[in-house]
Write a protein that holds these residues in place. Sequence first.
Motif, PDB file in Angstrom:
ATOM      1  N   CYS A 138       2.031   1.779   6.097  1.00  0.00           N
ATOM      2  CA  CYS A 138       0.673   1.700   6.654  1.00  0.00           C
ATOM      3  C   CYS A 138       0.692   1.732   8.178  1.00  0.00           C
ATOM      4  N   LEU A 139       1.234   2.822   8.710  1.00  0.00           N
ATOM      5  CA  LEU A 139       1.371   2.952  10.162  1.00  0.00           C
ATOM      6  C   LEU A 139       0.451   4.029  10.747  1.00  0.00           C
ATOM      7  N   ASP A 140      -0.481   4.529   9.928  1.00  0.00           N
ATOM      8  CA  ASP A 140      -1.447   5.496  10.453  1.00  0.00           C
ATOM      9  C   ASP A 140      -2.811   5.229   9.831  1.00  0.00           C
ATOM     10  N   ARG A 141      -3.828   5.918  10.352  1.00  0.00           N
ATOM     11  CA  ARG A 141      -5.204   5.671   9.928  1.00  0.00           C
ATOM     12  C   ARG A 141      -5.376   5.823   8.410  1.00  0.00           C
ATOM     13  N   GLU A 142      -4.869   6.925   7.863  1.00  0.00           N
ATOM     14  CA  GLU A 142      -5.097   7.232   6.455  1.00  0.00           C
ATOM     15  C   GLU A 142      -4.481   6.174   5.535  1.00  0.00           C
ATOM     16  N   SER A 143      -3.247   5.783   5.815  1.00  0.00           N
ATOM     17  CA  SER A 143      -2.586   4.813   4.933  1.00  0.00           C
ATOM     18  C   SER A 143      -3.210   3.429   5.069  1.00  0.00           C
ATOM     19  N   ILE A 144      -3.711   3.086   6.240  1.00  0.00           N
ATOM     20  CA  ILE A 144      -4.390   1.795   6.411  1.00  0.00           C
ATOM     21  C   ILE A 144      -5.710   1.793   5.650  1.00  0.00           C
ATOM     22  N   HIS A 145      -6.476   2.873   5.752  1.00  0.00           N
ATOM     23  CA  HIS A 145      -7.714   2.957   4.976  1.00  0.00           C
ATOM     24  C   HIS A 145      -7.423   2.843   3.480  1.00  0.00           C
ATOM     25  N   ALA A 146      -6.365   3.506   3.028  1.00  0.00           N
ATOM     26  CA  ALA A 146      -6.015   3.472   1.606  1.00  0.00           C
ATOM     27  C   ALA A 146      -5.627   2.055   1.176  1.00  0.00           C
ATOM     28  N   ARG A 147      -4.880   1.365   2.022  1.00  0.00           N
ATOM     29  CA  ARG A 147      -4.456   0.002   1.689  1.00  0.00           C
ATOM     30  C   ARG A 147      -5.654  -0.929   1.615  1.00  0.00           C
ATOM     31  N   TYR A 148      -6.560  -0.844   2.591  1.00  0.00           N
ATOM     32  CA  TYR A 148      -7.759  -1.681   2.578  1.00  0.00           C
ATOM     33  C   TYR A 148      -8.599  -1.382   1.342  1.00  0.00           C
ATOM     34  N   ALA A 149      -8.714  -0.112   0.988  1.00  0.00           N
ATOM     35  CA  ALA A 149      -9.495   0.270  -0.184  1.00  0.00           C
ATOM     36  C   ALA A 149      -8.890  -0.331  -1.454  1.00  0.00           C
ATOM     37  N   ASP A 150      -7.566  -0.269  -1.568  1.00  0.00           N
ATOM     38  CA  ASP A 150      -6.902  -0.846  -2.742  1.00  0.00           C
ATOM     39  C   ASP A 150      -7.132  -2.351  -2.827  1.00  0.00           C
ATOM     40  N   LEU A 151      -7.009  -3.018  -1.693  1.00  0.00           N
ATOM     41  CA  LEU A 151      -7.185  -4.465  -1.686  1.00  0.00           C
ATOM     42  C   LEU A 151      -8.627  -4.846  -1.995  1.00  0.00           C
ATOM     43  N   LEU A 152      -9.582  -4.128  -1.431  1.00  0.00           N
ATOM     44  CA  LEU A 152     -10.989  -4.434  -1.701  1.00  0.00           C
ATOM     45  C   LEU A 152     -11.326  -4.198  -3.173  1.00  0.00           C
ATOM     46  N   ALA A 153     -10.712  -3.183  -3.764  1.00  0.00           N
ATOM     47  CA  ALA A 153     -10.978  -2.878  -5.180  1.00  0.00           C
ATOM     48  C   ALA A 153     -10.417  -3.953  -6.105  1.00  0.00           C
ATOM     49  N   SER A 154      -9.325  -4.591  -5.691  1.00  0.00           N
ATOM     50  CA  SER A 154      -8.704  -5.612  -6.534  1.00  0.00           C
ATOM     51  C   SER A 154      -9.039  -7.038  -6.111  1.00  0.00           C
ATOM     52  N   LYS A 155      -9.900  -7.175  -5.106  1.00  0.00           N
ATOM     53  CA  LYS A 155     -10.272  -8.502  -4.600  1.00  0.00           C
ATOM     54  C   LYS A 155     -11.007  -9.290  -5.668  1.00  0.00           C
ATOM     55  N   PRO A 156     -10.591 -10.534  -5.931  1.00  0.00           N
ATOM     56  CA  PRO A 156     -11.289 -11.341  -6.937  1.00  0.00           C
ATOM     57  C   PRO A 156     -12.740 -11.577  -6.547  1.00  0.00           C
ATOM     58  N   THR A 157     -13.597 -11.567  -7.512  1.00  0.00           N
ATOM     59  CA  THR A 157     -15.003 -11.895  -7.280  1.00  0.00           C
ATOM     60  C   THR A 157     -15.278 -13.313  -7.727  1.00  0.00           C
ATOM     61  N   GLU A 158     -16.482 -13.791  -7.463  1.00  0.00           N
ATOM     62  CA  GLU A 158     -16.824 -15.170  -7.871  1.00  0.00           C
ATOM     63  C   GLU A 158     -16.716 -15.328  -9.370  1.00  0.00           C
ATOM     64  N   LYS A 159     -17.003 -14.234 -10.125  1.00  0.00           N
ATOM     65  CA  LYS A 159     -16.922 -14.311 -11.579  1.00  0.00           C
ATOM     66  C   LYS A 159     -15.496 -14.602 -12.045  1.00  0.00           C
TER      67      LYS A 159
END
Length: 354
Positions: free
Chosen positions: A330-351
């Motif tokens: 994750c040393l460039d724009r594209e890979s950082i965006h991809a990493r954030y997207a993956d983490l946001l998609a798997s982020k636990p919700t209140e449910k």
Amino acid sequence: MNPASTGEIDALILAGSPVAIGVSGGKDSQAAALATIAYLDTMGHTGPRVLIHADLGEVEWNDSFPVCEALAAHLKIELIAVRRKAGGLMERWESRWQSSATRYAELSTVTLVPCWSTPGMRFCTSELKTHPITAELKRRFKRQTVINVTGVRRAESSARAKSTIASEDKGGQLWHWRPIADWSVAEVFDAIDASGLAAHPAYRDFGMSRVSCRFCIMSNLADMTAAAAQPESHDLYRRMVALEACSSFAFQGTRWLGDLAPHLLDASGRAALAHGKSVAAARVQAEKRITMPMLYVKGWPVRMLTDDEADTLAGVRREVSGLLGLASGCLDRESIHARYADLLASKPTEKDHF
């Protein structure tokens, strides 16, 4: 000076509840043990009594456990030793650094996490003392309410000034009793001297004001200097300074342990420390470019980064990774965006918490 108690503690004593006294080898736990046993005898306590010591490994003074053994022999009660299964505190600090470096490399954290305990994050106490002691007491005294005695004194710190004489833990199986909460240092030493026992030599022979680890995150400069003067601490000192050097984090915030006794280091050790301090300065400057909205909250990103933010983070990560020799992704724009997207998609919700 008599120990302090409460109605709840007295009722448990009269009911024969087990009493476990935490002992470190330090003066306060020694005095608390002496005062507690005398009080139990006066109250006619008939339940089991034990001393329990959390072994911290290499960071502990050589005399700490023998002081506990002498206390147990004097009181004629069992001494239990518990320890963290994965190793002592030094091993915990080292593994924490390895974990921090790995998490940084995979962008599971935006900034590097210090390896050392801090006054606000005392995992050294929770993981190395509280958890092993609590687990052993609950295992040994199943379905019984245990009185857990500590040598906490209110005069020790502003945080401890708020301590109560007794409190019940959330599970209800342990009552924490602080019988010498209002004692002075003089009263503590008077109780030890009156017993015929010797206090830990670190106080009167080494000249230290407190005894815990050889080098403690809470120690003042005088105690750190006194500790460094003892030959038994020299190998540990060099090991800790080596961790300062490779991690680029000073042991006490901005105070480098390596600056305390550089004469104990060889040429390579001094060079490594100098390099680590220069890396620390460069790392801190680089990380200043990271803004609060770019950070994770409770281990998760709160939103996607803008392109400019991703470029900034990529630049910081390349610089920090190069400084510390980390094989980061994750040393460039594209890979950082991809990493954030993956983490946001798997982020636990209140449910997920229900």
